[in-house]
Design a protein around this motif. Structure first.
Motif, PDB file in Angstrom:
ATOM      1  N   TYR A   1      58.856  55.888  36.646  1.00 57.20           N
ATOM      2  CA  TYR A   1      58.049  55.446  35.682  1.00 57.20           C
ATOM      3  C   TYR A   1      57.079  54.286  36.047  1.00 57.20           C
ATOM      4  O   TYR A   1      57.752  53.581  36.719  1.00 57.20           O
ATOM      5  N   VAL A   2      55.875  54.076  35.413  1.00 55.81           N
ATOM      6  CA  VAL A   2      55.243  52.766  35.481  1.00 55.81           C
ATOM      7  C   VAL A   2      54.478  52.679  34.335  1.00 55.81           C
ATOM      8  O   VAL A   2      54.113  53.852  33.583  1.00 55.81           O
ATOM      9  N   SER A   3      54.649  51.428  33.951  1.00 51.13           N
ATOM     10  CA  SER A   3      53.915  51.159  32.536  1.00 51.13           C
ATOM     11  C   SER A   3      53.002  49.932  33.089  1.00 51.13           C
ATOM     12  O   SER A   3      53.396  49.151  33.646  1.00 51.13           O
ATOM     13  N   VAL A   4      51.790  49.853  32.287  1.00 53.16           N
ATOM     14  CA  VAL A   4      50.807  48.759  32.916  1.00 53.16           C
ATOM     15  C   VAL A   4      50.376  48.367  31.395  1.00 53.16           C
ATOM     16  O   VAL A   4      49.671  49.252  30.483  1.00 53.16           O
TER      17      VAL A   4
ATOM     18  N   MET B   1      40.397  48.861  31.399  1.00 46.40           N
ATOM     19  CA  MET B   1      41.524  47.891  31.539  1.00 46.40           C
ATOM     20  C   MET B   1      41.895  47.439  32.578  1.00 46.40           C
ATOM     21  O   MET B   1      41.794  48.263  33.628  1.00 46.40           O
ATOM     22  N   ARG B   2      42.084  45.845  32.784  1.00 49.20           N
ATOM     23  CA  ARG B   2      42.420  45.485  33.875  1.00 49.20           C
ATOM     24  C   ARG B   2      43.964  45.224  33.837  1.00 49.20           C
ATOM     25  O   ARG B   2      44.442  44.736  33.004  1.00 49.20           O
ATOM     26  N   PRO B   3      44.636  45.936  34.749  1.00 51.63           N
ATOM     27  CA  PRO B   3      46.053  45.771  34.870  1.00 51.63           C
ATOM     28  C   PRO B   3      46.572  44.441  34.911  1.00 51.63           C
ATOM     29  O   PRO B   3      46.196  43.691  35.818  1.00 51.63           O
TER      30      PRO B   3
ATOM     31  N   GLY C   1      42.201  48.569  41.389  1.00 53.86           N
ATOM     32  CA  GLY C   1      41.210  48.832  40.641  1.00 53.86           C
ATOM     33  C   GLY C   1      41.593  48.644  39.021  1.00 53.86           C
ATOM     34  O   GLY C   1      42.789  48.188  38.739  1.00 53.86           O
ATOM     35  N   GLU C   2      40.714  49.038  38.120  1.00 52.77           N
ATOM     36  CA  GLU C   2      40.920  48.903  36.752  1.00 52.77           C
ATOM     37  C   GLU C   2      41.378  50.350  36.079  1.00 52.77           C
ATOM     38  O   GLU C   2      41.048  51.396  36.699  1.00 52.77           O
ATOM     39  N   VAL C   3      41.971  50.646  35.045  1.00 54.84           N
ATOM     40  CA  VAL C   3      42.337  51.778  34.605  1.00 54.84           C
ATOM     41  C   VAL C   3      41.192  52.135  33.751  1.00 54.84           C
ATOM     42  O   VAL C   3      40.756  51.315  32.922  1.00 54.84           O
ATOM     43  N   TRP C   4      40.670  53.273  33.559  1.00 54.17           N
ATOM     44  CA  TRP C   4      40.082  53.933  32.258  1.00 54.17           C
ATOM     45  C   TRP C   4      40.408  54.974  31.611  1.00 54.17           C
ATOM     46  O   TRP C   4      40.914  55.858  32.458  1.00 54.17           O
TER      47      TRP C   4
END
Length: 141
Positions: free
Chosen positions: A78-81, A128-130, A43-46
């Motif tokens: 870690y994860v960065s998007v 935000m759309r990853p 999905g999207e991040v908010w």
């Protein structure tokens, strides 16, 4: 070692505190601040932030932002998007309750929601759309 798509999405869906970064303009380093966020795999991040906050103004101008989450144990990961903003809407009490429940013990949610509603001013939800991912698990380094 880079994470698989499933591993990185699962990791991002866990309740980490993110570092949000957004372009702060010519001659300035990116604004980087800790923030709560919500995400479900695929999905999207908010995020939620103040309508009149510097974060919201900069995100609106840039049209995109990034989040980075990490952990140290049981392995360094870690994860960065980053990606484009796809929607900004007025936050509701339901948004506030959802994100608060993600980070706080159940018995603290009502009190925090009441405090935030009374003291944080008008809030917005920014989705935000990853689009781009960077991730790694350094094993038991």
């Amino acid at each position: 070692m880079a994470l698989t798509r499933e591993e990185r999405e699962t990791f991002l869906a866990e309740p980490h505190i993110a570092a949000l970064a957004v372009d702060a303009g010519a001659g300035r380093a990116p604004l980087t601040v800790p923030i709560w966020y919500q995400y479900a795999p695929g999905g999207e991040v908010w995020i939620m932030t103040g309508l009149d906050s510097r974060k919201n103004r900069l995100i609106g101008k840039a049209g995109r932002f990034s989040l980075m989450v990490d952990r140290l144990e049981p392995t360094i990961r870690y994860v960065s998007v980053e990606g484009p903003v796809v929607e900004t809407v007025t936050a509701t009490e339901e948004h506030l309750r959802e994100i608060s429940a993600r980070y706080l013990p159940a018995e603290k949610v009502d009190g925090y929601v009441a405090f935030a509603s009374a003291n944080h001013g008008e809030q917005v939800v920014v989705r935000m759309r990853p689009e781009r991912w960077v991730s790694s698990d350094l094993g038991s380094v």
